[in-house]
Design a protein around this motif. Sequence first.
Motif, PDB file in Angstrom:
ATOM      1  N   TYR A   1       0.845  -0.964   0.149  1.00  0.00           N
ATOM      2  CA  TYR A   1       0.130   0.059   0.004  1.00  0.00           C
ATOM      3  C   TYR A   1       0.757   0.871   0.551  1.00  0.00           C
ATOM      4  CZ  TYR A   1       1.281   0.297   5.040  1.00  0.00           C
ATOM      5  OH  TYR A   1       1.886   0.853   6.414  1.00  0.00           O
ATOM      6  N   THR A   2       0.141   2.370  -0.214  1.00  0.00           N
ATOM      7  CA  THR A   2       0.885   3.957  -0.232  1.00  0.00           C
ATOM      8  C   THR A   2      -0.093   4.388   0.241  1.00  0.00           C
ATOM      9  OG1 THR A   2      -0.002   4.155  -2.245  1.00  0.00           O
ATOM     10  CG2 THR A   2       2.198   3.622  -2.380  1.00  0.00           C
ATOM     11  N   ILE A   3       0.313   5.697   0.710  1.00  0.00           N
ATOM     12  CA  ILE A   3      -0.201   6.579   1.608  1.00  0.00           C
ATOM     13  C   ILE A   3       0.558   7.762   1.331  1.00  0.00           C
ATOM     14  CG2 ILE A   3      -1.129   7.504   4.191  1.00  0.00           C
ATOM     15  CD1 ILE A   3      -0.376   4.891   5.412  1.00  0.00           C
ATOM     16  N   LYS A   4      -1.145   8.933   0.704  1.00  0.00           N
ATOM     17  CA  LYS A   4      -0.657  10.016   0.522  1.00  0.00           C
ATOM     18  C   LYS A   4      -1.363  11.496   0.727  1.00  0.00           C
ATOM     19  CE  LYS A   4      -1.398  12.603  -3.538  1.00  0.00           C
ATOM     20  NZ  LYS A   4      -2.583  12.840  -4.485  1.00  0.00           N
ATOM     21  N   LYS A   5      -0.789  11.989   1.717  1.00  0.00           N
ATOM     22  CA  LYS A   5      -1.307  13.395   1.764  1.00  0.00           C
ATOM     23  C   LYS A   5      -2.194  14.076   1.041  1.00  0.00           C
ATOM     24  CE  LYS A   5      -1.480  17.651   5.039  1.00  0.00           C
ATOM     25  NZ  LYS A   5      -1.839  18.407   4.074  1.00  0.00           N
ATOM     26  N   ALA A   6      -3.852  14.307   0.695  1.00  0.00           N
ATOM     27  CA  ALA A   6      -4.493  15.246   0.083  1.00  0.00           C
ATOM     28  C   ALA A   6      -4.583  16.054  -0.026  1.00  0.00           C
ATOM     29  CB  ALA A   6      -6.228  14.246   0.393  1.00  0.00           C
ATOM     30  N   GLY A   7      -4.695  16.300  -1.941  1.00  0.00           N
ATOM     31  CA  GLY A   7      -5.306  17.366  -1.698  1.00  0.00           C
ATOM     32  C   GLY A   7      -6.410  17.332  -2.572  1.00  0.00           C
ATOM     33  N   LEU A   8      -6.470  19.522  -3.275  1.00  0.00           N
ATOM     34  CA  LEU A   8      -7.514  19.488  -3.894  1.00  0.00           C
ATOM     35  C   LEU A   8      -7.930  18.640  -4.706  1.00  0.00           C
ATOM     36  CD1 LEU A   8      -8.064  23.629  -3.150  1.00  0.00           C
ATOM     37  CD2 LEU A   8     -10.012  21.605  -2.628  1.00  0.00           C
ATOM     38  N   GLU A   9      -6.862  17.849  -5.477  1.00  0.00           N
ATOM     39  CA  GLU A   9      -6.391  17.658  -6.463  1.00  0.00           C
ATOM     40  C   GLU A   9      -7.432  15.401  -6.492  1.00  0.00           C
ATOM     41  OE1 GLU A   9      -2.997  16.724  -4.270  1.00  0.00           O
ATOM     42  OE2 GLU A   9      -4.530  18.583  -5.029  1.00  0.00           O
TER      43      GLU A   9
ATOM     44  N   TYR B   1      -3.611   3.945  -0.389  1.00  0.00           N
ATOM     45  CA  TYR B   1      -4.094   3.492  -2.043  1.00  0.00           C
ATOM     46  C   TYR B   1      -2.933   2.060  -1.975  1.00  0.00           C
ATOM     47  CZ  TYR B   1      -4.792   8.017  -3.995  1.00  0.00           C
ATOM     48  OH  TYR B   1      -4.975   9.139  -4.798  1.00  0.00           O
ATOM     49  N   ILE B   2      -3.952   1.352  -2.563  1.00  0.00           N
ATOM     50  CA  ILE B   2      -3.509  -0.493  -3.137  1.00  0.00           C
ATOM     51  C   ILE B   2      -3.582  -0.167  -4.622  1.00  0.00           C
ATOM     52  CG2 ILE B   2      -4.409  -2.885  -3.339  1.00  0.00           C
ATOM     53  CD1 ILE B   2      -3.600  -1.601  -0.023  1.00  0.00           C
TER      54      ILE B   2
END
Length: 148
Positions: free
Chosen positions: A3-11, A55-56
């Motif tokens: 998995y990956t982890i991403k900080k969310a933005g407006l996109e 995310y997977i």
Amino acid sequence: MDYTIKKAGLEDLDTVAELFNLYRIFYRQADNYEKCRTFIQERLDNEQSNIFLVYIGDKAVGFVQLYKLYHYIKLQKQWLLSDLFVHPDYRGKGLSVALIDRSKKWCEETEACGLMLETEKTNDIGNQLYPRCGFEYDGSHNYYYWWK
């Protein structure tokens, strides 16, 4: 499971709104994607919360949302872990723990003293998960709400 982890933005607004809507449905709220989208957009536009997506592959399957608070004893910033959700198809794979771990890392990155959260007494999964992740139950405080 990778998995990956991403900080969310407006996109990531549509992705977060979809997961947030599912989260609210889980808590017995009406399905309302558009209202969820507006709510999340306001939080992101005004920098009122920080959201991390897990995310997977290229599919977002969960999120955590953190709000800034201040601790009256420690006299420092802290984060309210307000919302934590993993899509039912992806539960039991350690993704909630990964999101909590990312939230703890966010505390370090932002020099916050820690995380706090509250959950329903009937949330059996959460009430087992949080102590396993190092959270301590605070039985000495009552939480009250006032709604207008």
